[in-house]
Design an enzyme around this catalytic site. Structure first.
Site, mmCIF file in Angstrom:
data_model
loop_
_atom_site.group_PDB
_atom_site.id
_atom_site.type_symbol
_atom_site.label_atom_id
_atom_site.label_comp_id
_atom_site.label_asym_id
_atom_site.label_seq_id
_atom_site.Cartn_x
_atom_site.Cartn_y
_atom_site.Cartn_z
ATOM 1 N N HIS A 226 0.870 -1.186 0.000
ATOM 2 C CA HIS A 226 0.000 0.000 0.000
ATOM 3 C C HIS A 226 0.911 1.242 0.000
ATOM 4 C CE1 HIS A 226 -3.401 2.514 0.703
ATOM 5 N NE2 HIS A 226 -3.706 2.206 1.955
ATOM 6 N N HIS A 272 -2.059 -2.302 -9.671
ATOM 7 C CA HIS A 272 -3.122 -1.728 -8.838
ATOM 8 C C HIS A 272 -4.339 -2.643 -8.884
ATOM 9 C CE1 HIS A 272 -6.018 1.139 -7.204
ATOM 10 N NE2 HIS A 272 -4.960 1.694 -6.651
ATOM 11 N N ASP A 325 2.810 5.688 -6.648
ATOM 12 C CA ASP A 325 3.986 5.575 -5.785
ATOM 13 C C ASP A 325 5.299 5.506 -6.562
ATOM 14 O OD1 ASP A 325 2.649 5.658 -3.323
ATOM 15 O OD2 ASP A 325 1.995 3.599 -3.593
HETATM 16 N N1 CMC Z 1 5.215 -6.619 -10.019
HETATM 17 C C1 CMC Z 1 5.162 -7.792 -10.649
HETATM 18 N N2 CMC Z 1 4.012 -8.422 -10.936
HETATM 19 C C2 CMC Z 1 2.879 -7.845 -10.541
HETATM 20 C C3 CMC Z 1 2.855 -6.620 -9.879
HETATM 21 C C4 CMC Z 1 4.085 -6.004 -9.611
HETATM 22 N N3 CMC Z 1 4.143 -4.847 -8.981
HETATM 23 N N4 CMC Z 1 1.581 -6.272 -9.602
HETATM 24 C C5 CMC Z 1 0.813 -7.254 -10.092
HETATM 25 N N5 CMC Z 1 1.601 -8.198 -10.656
HETATM 26 C C6 CMC Z 1 1.141 -9.421 -11.276
HETATM 27 C C7 CMC Z 1 0.833 -10.457 -10.212
HETATM 28 O O1 CMC Z 1 1.974 -11.219 -9.901
HETATM 29 C C8 CMC Z 1 -0.247 -11.261 -10.869
HETATM 30 O O2 CMC Z 1 0.355 -12.132 -11.805
HETATM 31 P P1 CMC Z 1 -0.194 -13.644 -11.990
HETATM 32 O O3 CMC Z 1 -1.617 -13.480 -12.447
HETATM 33 O O4 CMC Z 1 0.740 -14.223 -12.996
HETATM 34 O O5 CMC Z 1 -0.096 -14.257 -10.634
HETATM 35 C C9 CMC Z 1 -1.026 -10.216 -11.674
HETATM 36 O O6 CMC Z 1 -0.106 -9.166 -11.929
HETATM 37 C C10 CMC Z 1 -2.235 -9.676 -10.930
HETATM 38 O O7 CMC Z 1 -1.785 -9.118 -9.720
HETATM 39 P P2 CMC Z 1 -2.429 -9.331 -8.286
HETATM 40 O O8 CMC Z 1 -1.345 -9.628 -7.302
HETATM 41 O O9 CMC Z 1 -3.582 -10.279 -8.365
HETATM 42 O O10 CMC Z 1 -2.989 -7.888 -8.019
HETATM 43 P P3 CMC Z 1 -3.626 -7.400 -6.679
HETATM 44 O O11 CMC Z 1 -4.794 -6.586 -7.084
HETATM 45 O O12 CMC Z 1 -3.844 -8.480 -5.694
HETATM 46 O O13 CMC Z 1 -2.456 -6.486 -6.070
HETATM 47 C C11 CMC Z 1 -1.031 -4.701 -5.718
HETATM 48 C C12 CMC Z 1 -2.366 -5.146 -6.290
HETATM 49 C C13 CMC Z 1 -0.965 -3.180 -5.791
HETATM 50 C C14 CMC Z 1 -0.905 -5.138 -4.256
HETATM 51 C C15 CMC Z 1 0.114 -5.321 -6.545
HETATM 52 O O14 CMC Z 1 0.025 -4.844 -7.865
HETATM 53 C C16 CMC Z 1 1.475 -5.055 -5.949
HETATM 54 O O15 CMC Z 1 1.929 -5.788 -5.071
HETATM 55 N N6 CMC Z 1 2.173 -3.989 -6.415
HETATM 56 C C17 CMC Z 1 3.441 -3.579 -5.829
HETATM 57 C C18 CMC Z 1 3.213 -2.756 -4.569
HETATM 58 C C19 CMC Z 1 2.658 -1.396 -4.885
HETATM 59 O O16 CMC Z 1 3.132 -0.699 -5.767
HETATM 60 N N7 CMC Z 1 1.640 -0.973 -4.127
HETATM 61 C C20 CMC Z 1 1.010 0.354 -4.263
HETATM 62 C C21 CMC Z 1 -0.432 0.223 -4.600
HETATM 63 S S1 CMC Z 1 -1.243 1.649 -5.248
HETATM 64 C C22 CMC Z 1 -1.009 3.044 -4.309
HETATM 65 C C23 CMC Z 1 -0.996 2.899 -2.849
HETATM 66 O O17 CMC Z 1 -1.813 2.227 -2.232
HETATM 67 O O18 CMC Z 1 -0.112 3.520 -2.280
#
Ligand code: CMC
Length: 384
Positions: A226, A272, A325
């Site tokens: 987050h 996201h 971010d």
């Molecule tokens: N790097 C690599 N792969 C990713 C990333 C990433 N940052 N984000 C998503 N994916 C992949 C993920 O591995 C999955 O692949 P697969 O279907 O092959 O398993 C696919 O994309 C779908 O992702 P998800 O994990 O189901 O997405 P989610 O909605 O559960 O998670 C998230 C969203 C923001 C937690 C995630 O994208 C993440 O961990 N990002 C990195 C941390 C980050 O930047 N967070 C800030 C969020 S937005 C602003 C805020 O809140 O501050």
């Protein structure tokens, strides 16, 4: 007969309540009817804070009163000041990070706020303003102590953004730096039922108090999935820089990224839950941050060029876009802000969204209490 419970992991796609405060869609991000690009271009952070907390755009007179209320509430109580005199030791001994210190200081503010236990709309609005005014002072004093200098007292003549930057360093920021900070705070102010805001609503929904709900929200925001992602994004770019050397060799960047994909690393500042085709806030902050980097010098432009190459590879190979971010990390770095204060600064903005949601929850409350799908062992006897 009741229907079988269904669930979505991480509550993906679940509508968990109604709100008048914000709408997060792939097509637009809207605060109380105003589109984010419009606000970033035309509204100050104080105006956006008023919009979120009070529910309407302020008139010039209302804004003046609001600003002077905030200025008059900038000082923090002695007890919190003495706690913040420990922050340098706590951080330097790795016992706490700035987000932990901020969380404790905000919780302490509750003990010293005469209206802490009063959940009326009027008391909540007053508490929101006090929290909004005091959080930059907590961040500033904490950073002063970490840097081994005396506390820089809050000013009366600077905007929320300029005062925040001033208190961290003792130097009045340039108008350009103030503008970049102000827009970043506008972009960070609100985002419907994100994890920290939802946390604050769950806490408020038990009829607990605003300071408690905000304390919980700060803990939720800290995590790198987050708000902690703005620090983690910059740490990741620093790691890439260390691994590839001082020049932006695109072949080396590609190798680094391919290794990260192979290791199934989550790249910080990307992806996201709602925005699968890009975050509205990211290009706005990227453009401002890059301009600041160009003014600051080649080292900072090189950082942005590295980030842009990482972004290009993520988009073309993974179809995953940066969230706010990612440019935030590079932008705050360009502004000379210490990395561990990036997420506390996020708090200095999101406090407005949290307080608006806490007030909305208290105004029309029902306990938030979902159910879990039980997947544990079948019923068994303790005595076998
Ligand atoms: N790097 C690599 N792969 C990713 C990333 C990433 N940052 N984000 C998503 N994916 C992949 C993920 O591995 C999955 O692949 P697969 O279907 O092959 O398993 C696919 O994309 C779908 O992702 P998800 O994990 O189901 O997405 P989610 O909605 O559960 O998670 C998230 C969203 C923001 C937690 C995630 O994208 C993440 O961990 N990002 C990195 C941390 C980050 O930047 N967070 C800030 C969020 S937005 C602003 C805020 O809140 O501050």
């Amino acid at each position: 007969m009741t229907s079988a419970p269904t669930h979505a992991k991480g509550l993906e796609g679940v509508i968990a309540g109604e709100t008048e405060i914000c709408n997060v869609e792939q097509s637009a991000l809207i605060y109380r009817g105003y589109e984010i690009a419009d606000l970033a271009e035309n509204a100050s952070f104080e105006e956006v804070a008023y919009l979120l907390l009070v529910g309407k755009k302020p008139t010039p007179e209302e804004l003046k009163v609001f600003q002077s209320e905030l200025v008059s509430e900038r000082k923090i109580p002695e007890l919190v000041q003495s706690f913040l005199k420990q922050s340098g030791d706590l951080v330097n001994n790795h016992a706490a990070v700035p987000m932990d210190i901020l969380r404790t200081a905000v919780s302490m503010l509750g003990h010293l706020d005469a209206q802490c236990q009063d959940n009326s709309a009027d008391a909540n609005l007053h508490k929101s303003k006090r929290l909004l005014a005091k959080i930059p002072t907590i961040i500033g004093h904490m950073q002063n102590n970490i840097d081994g200098r005396d506390f820089v007292a809050p000013t009366e003549d600077l905007s929320h953004s300029a005062n925040l930057l001033y208190m961290m360093t003792g130097e009045k920021p340039s108008p350009e730096a103030e503008k970049v900070m102000d827009v970043s705070l506008v972009l960070y102010a609100e985002h419907d039922y994100n994890a920290s805001t939802f946390t604050s609503r769950v806490i408020a929904g038990t009829l607990s108090d605003m300071h408690g709900a905000v304390t919980g929200a700060i803990a939720a925001l800290k995590g790198p999935l987050h708000g902690g992602a703005n620090e983690a994004a910059m740490d990741m770019l620093a790691e890439i820089r260390k691994d590839i050397g001082p020049e932006n060799d695109n072949a080396k960047i590609l190798d680094w990224m391919h290794q990260a994909f192979e290791d199934k690393r989550k790249l910080m500042g990307f992806g996201h839950r709602v925005y699968k085709n890009g975050d509205h806030r990211a290009p706005i902050l990227h453009a401002l941050g890059r301009k600041a980097a160009e003014a600051r010098g080649p080292e900072f432009v090189r950082l942005f060029e590295l980030g842009e190459e990482v972004q290009r590879i993520m988009e073309t190979e993974k179809n995953i876009y940066p969230n706010v971010d990612f440019p935030c990390g590079m932008t705050y770095f360009t502004m000379g802000i210490p990395v561990p204060q990036y997420t506390p600064i996020f708090v200095a903005s999101r406090i407005t969204g949290w307080c608006a949601h806490i007030m909305e929850q208290h105004a029309n409350n029902r306990l938030i209490r979902p159910r879990a799908a039980y997947v544990g062992p079948e019923t068994r006897n303790w005595n076998g």
